[in-house]
Write an enzyme that holds these catalytic residues in place. Structure first.
Site, PDB file in Angstrom:
ATOM      1  N   CYS A   2       0.867  -1.185  -0.028  1.00  0.00           N
ATOM      2  CA  CYS A   2      -0.113   0.043   0.051  1.00  0.00           C
ATOM      3  C   CYS A   2       0.991   1.038  -0.083  1.00  0.00           C
ATOM      4  O   CYS A   2       2.082   0.997   0.198  1.00  0.00           O
ATOM      5  CB  CYS A   2      -0.891  -0.122   1.399  1.00  0.00           C
ATOM      6  SG  CYS A   2      -1.776  -1.449   1.536  1.00  0.00           S
ATOM      7  N   ARG A  27       1.398   1.665  -5.849  1.00  0.00           N
ATOM      8  CA  ARG A  27       1.481   0.640  -4.823  1.00  0.00           C
ATOM      9  C   ARG A  27       0.178  -0.119  -4.495  1.00  0.00           C
ATOM     10  O   ARG A  27       0.261  -0.839  -3.676  1.00  0.00           O
ATOM     11  CB  ARG A  27       2.140   1.453  -3.629  1.00  0.00           C
ATOM     12  CG  ARG A  27       3.518   2.037  -3.809  1.00  0.00           C
ATOM     13  CD  ARG A  27       4.008   2.945  -2.496  1.00  0.00           C
ATOM     14  NE  ARG A  27       4.175   1.858  -1.601  1.00  0.00           N
ATOM     15  CZ  ARG A  27       5.303   1.279  -1.312  1.00  0.00           C
ATOM     16  NH1 ARG A  27       6.337   1.287  -1.995  1.00  0.00           N
ATOM     17  NH2 ARG A  27       5.396   0.372  -0.499  1.00  0.00           N
ATOM     18  N   TRP A  74      -3.834  -1.833  -1.249  1.00  0.00           N
ATOM     19  CA  TRP A  74      -3.821  -3.270  -1.950  1.00  0.00           C
ATOM     20  C   TRP A  74      -4.018  -4.043  -1.272  1.00  0.00           C
ATOM     21  O   TRP A  74      -3.295  -4.326  -0.114  1.00  0.00           O
ATOM     22  CB  TRP A  74      -2.239  -3.538  -2.770  1.00  0.00           C
ATOM     23  CG  TRP A  74      -2.346  -4.550  -3.497  1.00  0.00           C
ATOM     24  CD1 TRP A  74      -1.913  -5.856  -3.257  1.00  0.00           C
ATOM     25  CD2 TRP A  74      -2.730  -4.590  -4.837  1.00  0.00           C
ATOM     26  NE1 TRP A  74      -1.884  -6.501  -4.114  1.00  0.00           N
ATOM     27  CE2 TRP A  74      -2.479  -5.954  -5.171  1.00  0.00           C
ATOM     28  CE3 TRP A  74      -3.405  -3.806  -5.720  1.00  0.00           C
ATOM     29  CZ2 TRP A  74      -2.690  -6.311  -6.323  1.00  0.00           C
ATOM     30  CZ3 TRP A  74      -3.694  -4.419  -6.895  1.00  0.00           C
ATOM     31  CH2 TRP A  74      -3.214  -5.663  -7.382  1.00  0.00           C
ATOM     32  N   ASN A 100       1.116   0.524   6.088  1.00  0.00           N
ATOM     33  CA  ASN A 100       1.378  -0.324   4.870  1.00  0.00           C
ATOM     34  C   ASN A 100       2.091  -1.587   5.608  1.00  0.00           C
ATOM     35  O   ASN A 100       3.019  -1.414   6.220  1.00  0.00           O
ATOM     36  CB  ASN A 100       2.166   0.544   4.000  1.00  0.00           C
ATOM     37  CG  ASN A 100       3.186  -0.542   3.003  1.00  0.00           C
ATOM     38  OD1 ASN A 100       2.622  -1.498   2.342  1.00  0.00           O
ATOM     39  ND2 ASN A 100       4.408  -0.089   2.691  1.00  0.00           N
ATOM     40  N   GLY A 101       1.684  -2.922   5.137  1.00  0.00           N
ATOM     41  CA  GLY A 101       2.656  -3.871   5.736  1.00  0.00           C
ATOM     42  C   GLY A 101       1.638  -5.113   6.169  1.00  0.00           C
ATOM     43  O   GLY A 101       0.114  -5.171   5.857  1.00  0.00           O
ATOM     44  N   GLU A 478       9.341 -21.275 -17.474  1.00  0.00           N
ATOM     45  CA  GLU A 478       9.166 -19.787 -17.130  1.00  0.00           C
ATOM     46  C   GLU A 478      10.120 -18.799 -17.797  1.00  0.00           C
ATOM     47  O   GLU A 478       9.736 -17.879 -18.322  1.00  0.00           O
ATOM     48  CB  GLU A 478       9.030 -19.637 -15.699  1.00  0.00           C
ATOM     49  CG  GLU A 478       8.845 -17.962 -15.246  1.00  0.00           C
ATOM     50  CD  GLU A 478       7.663 -17.496 -15.591  1.00  0.00           C
ATOM     51  OE1 GLU A 478       6.805 -18.151 -16.177  1.00  0.00           O
ATOM     52  OE2 GLU A 478       7.495 -16.207 -15.430  1.00  0.00           O
ATOM     53  N   LYS A 482       9.262 -15.813 -20.446  1.00  0.00           N
ATOM     54  CA  LYS A 482       9.716 -14.494 -20.582  1.00  0.00           C
ATOM     55  C   LYS A 482      10.426 -14.157 -21.803  1.00  0.00           C
ATOM     56  O   LYS A 482      10.223 -12.965 -22.480  1.00  0.00           O
ATOM     57  CB  LYS A 482      10.637 -14.229 -19.300  1.00  0.00           C
ATOM     58  CG  LYS A 482       9.980 -14.397 -18.010  1.00  0.00           C
ATOM     59  CD  LYS A 482       9.000 -13.500 -17.588  1.00  0.00           C
ATOM     60  CE  LYS A 482       7.557 -13.979 -18.105  1.00  0.00           C
ATOM     61  NZ  LYS A 482       6.573 -14.258 -17.001  1.00  0.00           N
ATOM     62  N   GLU A 485       8.062 -13.961 -24.882  1.00  0.00           N
ATOM     63  CA  GLU A 485       6.942 -12.744 -24.877  1.00  0.00           C
ATOM     64  C   GLU A 485       7.662 -11.417 -25.060  1.00  0.00           C
ATOM     65  O   GLU A 485       6.844 -10.479 -25.443  1.00  0.00           O
ATOM     66  CB  GLU A 485       5.894 -12.838 -23.758  1.00  0.00           C
ATOM     67  CG  GLU A 485       6.504 -12.826 -22.650  1.00  0.00           C
ATOM     68  CD  GLU A 485       5.667 -12.835 -21.313  1.00  0.00           C
ATOM     69  OE1 GLU A 485       4.290 -12.737 -21.599  1.00  0.00           O
ATOM     70  OE2 GLU A 485       5.909 -13.187 -20.179  1.00  0.00           O
ATOM     71  N   HIS A 501      14.370 -37.779 -28.086  1.00  0.00           N
ATOM     72  CA  HIS A 501      13.096 -38.277 -28.533  1.00  0.00           C
ATOM     73  C   HIS A 501      12.757 -37.404 -29.788  1.00  0.00           C
ATOM     74  O   HIS A 501      11.476 -37.504 -30.088  1.00  0.00           O
ATOM     75  CB  HIS A 501      12.198 -38.431 -27.508  1.00  0.00           C
ATOM     76  CG  HIS A 501      12.667 -39.476 -26.578  1.00  0.00           C
ATOM     77  ND1 HIS A 501      12.539 -40.748 -26.481  1.00  0.00           N
ATOM     78  CD2 HIS A 501      12.966 -39.405 -25.172  1.00  0.00           C
ATOM     79  CE1 HIS A 501      13.063 -41.375 -25.596  1.00  0.00           C
ATOM     80  NE2 HIS A 501      13.278 -40.242 -24.522  1.00  0.00           N
ATOM     81  N   LYS A 600      -2.283  -7.461 -19.674  1.00  0.00           N
ATOM     82  CA  LYS A 600      -2.059  -7.933 -18.284  1.00  0.00           C
ATOM     83  C   LYS A 600      -2.880  -9.140 -17.628  1.00  0.00           C
ATOM     84  O   LYS A 600      -2.390  -9.963 -17.014  1.00  0.00           O
ATOM     85  CB  LYS A 600      -1.851  -6.899 -17.275  1.00  0.00           C
ATOM     86  CG  LYS A 600      -1.457  -7.118 -15.860  1.00  0.00           C
ATOM     87  CD  LYS A 600       0.205  -7.338 -15.715  1.00  0.00           C
ATOM     88  CE  LYS A 600       0.594  -7.978 -14.500  1.00  0.00           C
ATOM     89  NZ  LYS A 600       1.838  -8.845 -14.581  1.00  0.00           N
TER      90      LYS A 600
HETATM   91  C1  F6R Z   1       3.393 -13.886 -18.671  1.00  0.00           C
HETATM   92  C2  F6R Z   1       1.945 -13.516 -17.779  1.00  0.00           C
HETATM   93  C3  F6R Z   1       0.667 -14.298 -18.414  1.00  0.00           C
HETATM   94  C4  F6R Z   1      -0.091 -14.581 -17.118  1.00  0.00           C
HETATM   95  C5  F6R Z   1      -1.243 -15.468 -17.455  1.00  0.00           C
HETATM   96  C6  F6R Z   1      -2.169 -15.673 -16.383  1.00  0.00           C
HETATM   97  O1  F6R Z   1       4.320 -13.226 -18.182  1.00  0.00           O
HETATM   98  O2  F6R Z   1       2.066 -12.624 -17.202  1.00  0.00           O
HETATM   99  O3  F6R Z   1       1.254 -15.422 -18.877  1.00  0.00           O
HETATM  100  O4  F6R Z   1       0.694 -15.415 -16.278  1.00  0.00           O
HETATM  101  O5  F6R Z   1      -2.067 -14.515 -18.304  1.00  0.00           O
HETATM  102  O6  F6R Z   1      -2.234 -14.699 -15.551  1.00  0.00           O
HETATM  103  P1  F6R Z   1      -2.966 -14.840 -14.062  1.00  0.00           P
HETATM  104  O7  F6R Z   1      -1.892 -15.281 -13.169  1.00  0.00           O
HETATM  105  O8  F6R Z   1      -3.708 -13.481 -13.402  1.00  0.00           O
HETATM  106  O9  F6R Z   1      -4.278 -15.770 -14.047  1.00  0.00           O
END
Ligand code: F6R
Length: 605
Positions: A2, A27, A74, A100-101, A478, A482, A485, A501, A600
């Site tokens: 927060c 935040r 948050w 905050n915390g 992962e 990254k 994308e 294989h 996002k």
């Molecule tokens: C990759 C990324 C996406 C999310 C995916 C799921 O960097 O951000 O692959 O991980 O869209 O999103 P959440 O976790 O919000 O369900």
């Protein structure tokens, strides 16, 4: 996470607080509020929504008084509602606090206060602070000492600021493991979670240390240690940054800022309400079949989770990509099925459809999310919050490492509950978990420069392989997500044992192959796989323990990593891969905060 801010001076406090709140919104932005003092009365306005919406509804800027505190939230404890929004007051309404915390022992403190007939209005952990101070004041303790004594009772983290009608020209503030900075002005002083909230008022700042408390008046500030009450000197520093630079904490992109935030976010993720973790563990243990469901990065965390549950808690679980859940398992689920959904946003459409389908078939739904009040928190029978704070970069970074740590914590509680592993193993794993934030800090210090150089090489590649075995398969997945994308370089990942294989046929001279090779039982097999790739001309990049001389000699490029429990390795070992994706995108001239074609939160199926 927060944001908090306070102002004491000669001008109207409210417009200054409002400007600061706008800057602190990164935040947290599920609710906000302010308290000002005027004529011996505490005025409070707070509501849910973004700062701008709340101001349009409630006219925060017209609140009276030359002293005030404000907060943007948050949620971590208690849904984002008006009652749970800050500031919070004591029973008399004469003390207002913003926090905050995470107060870890708030349930015990709340019980104690309820037994003393305090009326607590909210479901937050923060409100106990105001009531504890009230309790000391009732006993005749003066305000500063009541504040200090209260802080000594709090377990967890806090940046807290307080105004009281008892002391109408004073703000009290304190910090432990949460940021707090004093802004020193002419005829005023301010306090805030970060410098962005202060910069348009002053560049003169005092950076409080952990365990400091401060008393601010319009023309003075004093700093004391919380434990002893002794006064200490903290130097004033001149901060010469633009607001834009400061918003990203001096980093060129939010993604880089969020990568470097991970020691702090992981520390916050360790502070889970253990009651909720235990509830999840109990419900998981009751399932006949258990699915871990997520999309994208969260699915990668589910894969790490399945290795953790199996090896730490001796519990078999199936990680499933959310969009495949119904076609693959829909026909066979029922009342004895447990689904643990992992979703940063708690709003991903594919996850929610899987859950809705499962709910109609009486499955038990559990969740791990970063977003209180999200749909996932409403459909889940029980959930745990990962406490990572808002993530602004589109690519998930800090939220992935937190998810894995939360899953590890649940696995450990399950292990305890099921009595499947020895006490010494539980203790050892627990102490590795506690060390994760500082290990990640160490990784960030040592790998950034070498990764920058590697990024130049990777940026030229047409395809990259990323391989791992065991839990490192999730790390490789992962790292691959990254890199793909952000840099738009096609990237291939599979468990390293699969090479022969089929996929090895793609390898030709100079193709980069990244091996995630922490010191675990697969070391020998990894050495074999690396040699296999080298023999076909691959450029091998290996992430391994700093003391592993064999691997170091074998690799074309070696990234030295600190010691870690192998099952927790996805957390530190993902960090160089996040940085690699970031710097490769930068080398190629792409914006890492806004990768093309992505959003996002994916709220459509
Ligand atoms: C990759 C990324 C996406 C999310 C995916 C799921 O960097 O951000 O692959 O991980 O869209 O999103 P959440 O976790 O919000 O369900």
């Amino acid at each position: 996470m927060c944001g908090i801010v306070g102002y004491v001076g000669t001008e109207n406090a409210a417009p200054i607080l409002l400007r600061a709140l706008r800057r602190l919104e990164y935040r947290g932005y599920d609710s906000a509020g302010a308290a000002t003092l005027y004529g011996g009365v505490v005025f409070i306005k707070k509501d849910t929504g973004r700062v701008e919406e709340i101001n349009a509804r409630l006219k925060l800027e017209s609140m009276p008084g030359a002293i005030g505190i404000a907060h943007t939230r948050w949620a971590t404890h208690g849904a984002p509602t008006t009652i749970n929004a800050h500031p919070h007051t004591d029973c008399t309404g004469s003390i207002a606090i913003v926090h905050n915390g995470v107060i870890e022992n708030y349930l015990a403190l709340k019980k104690e206060l309820l037994d003393l007939d305090h009326a607590l209005a909210s479901r937050t952990d923060s409100e106990v602070i105001a009531h504890l101070i009230e309790e000391y004041l009732k006993k005749g303790v003066e305000l500063k000492e009541a504040f200090r004594k209260t802080l000594l009772r709090l377990e967890g983290s806090y940046a807290v600021a307080l105004v009281s009608s008892q002391s109408p020209d004073t703000i009290l503030a304190a910090r432990r493991e949460a940021p707090l900075i004093i802004g020193v002005g002419k005829g005023f002083n301010m306090i805030a979670s970060d410098i962005t909230a202060l910069l348009d008022m002053t560049g003169e700042m005092v950076f409080l240390h952990d365990g400091d408390m401060a008393i601010l008046t319009p023309d003075s500030y004093r700093v004391y240690r919380i434990d002893t009450g002794e006064a200490v000197e903290r130097p004033v520093k001149t901060v010469d940054l633009t607001i834009e630079m400061a918003e990203k904490h001096g980093y060129p992109h939010f993604m880089l800022k969020e990568i470097f935030e991970q020691p702090e976010t992981l520390r916050n993720s360790l502070r889970l309400q253990i009651e909720y973790v235990d509830l999840l563990a109990e419900l998981l243990d009751k399932g006949r079949v258990i699915y871990l469901v997520g999309a994208g990065t969260s699915y990668n965390a589910c894969i790490a989770g399945s290795y953790l549950f199996s090896q730490i808690a001796r519990l078999s679980t199936f990680p499933v990509i959310a969009s495949e859940f119904i076609p693959n398992y829909g026909a066979s689920i029922g009342v004895d099925t447990v689904i643990l959904a992992v979703s940063q946003s708690g709003e991903t459409a594919d996850v929610l459809s899987a859950l809705e389908y499962a709910r109609m078939r009486a499955c038990t739904i559990l969740g791990i999310t970063n977003t209180v009040g999200s749909t996932l928190t409403r459909v889940a029978r029980a959930y745990v919050l990962q406490n990572s704070g808002p993530e602004i970069g589109v690519a998930a970074t800090k939220t992935f490492t937190s998810q894995v740590l939360v899953l590890a914590k649940i696995a450990l509680r399950l292990a305890r509950l099921r009595g499947k592993i020895a006490q010494y193993e539980i203790d050892e794993f627990n102490s590795w978990m506690e060390k994760v934030p500082s290990i990640v800090h160490d990784v960030l210090e040592r790998v950034e420069e070498p990764i920058k150089k590697l990024a130049e090489r990777i940026a030229e590649s047409r395809v990259v392989f990323m391989l791992g075995r065991g839990v490192s398969y999730s790390t490789a997945l992962e790292g691959r997500l990254k890199l793909m994308e952000l840099s738009y370089i096609p990237c291939i990942t599979y468990p390293a044992g699969e090479s022969k294989h089929g996929p090895i046929s793609v390898i030709e001279n100079g193709v980069p192959v990244v091996f995630i090779a922490p010191p675990d039982e697969y070391r020998k097999l990894n050495i074999g796989s690396i040699m296999e790739m080298k023999a076909r001309g691959a450029y091998t990049i290996v992430l391994g323990d700093s003391s592993d001389q064999d691997l170091k000699q074998l690799a074309d490029h070696y990234i030295e990593m600190p010691k870690i429990h192998p099952l927790l390795s996805p957390i530190p070992y993902t960090i160089p891969l996040q940085l690699l994706a970031y710097y490769t995108a930068v080398v190629k001239g792409y914006d890492p905060d806004k990768p093309r074609n992505l959003a996002k939160s994916i709220t459509v199926p």
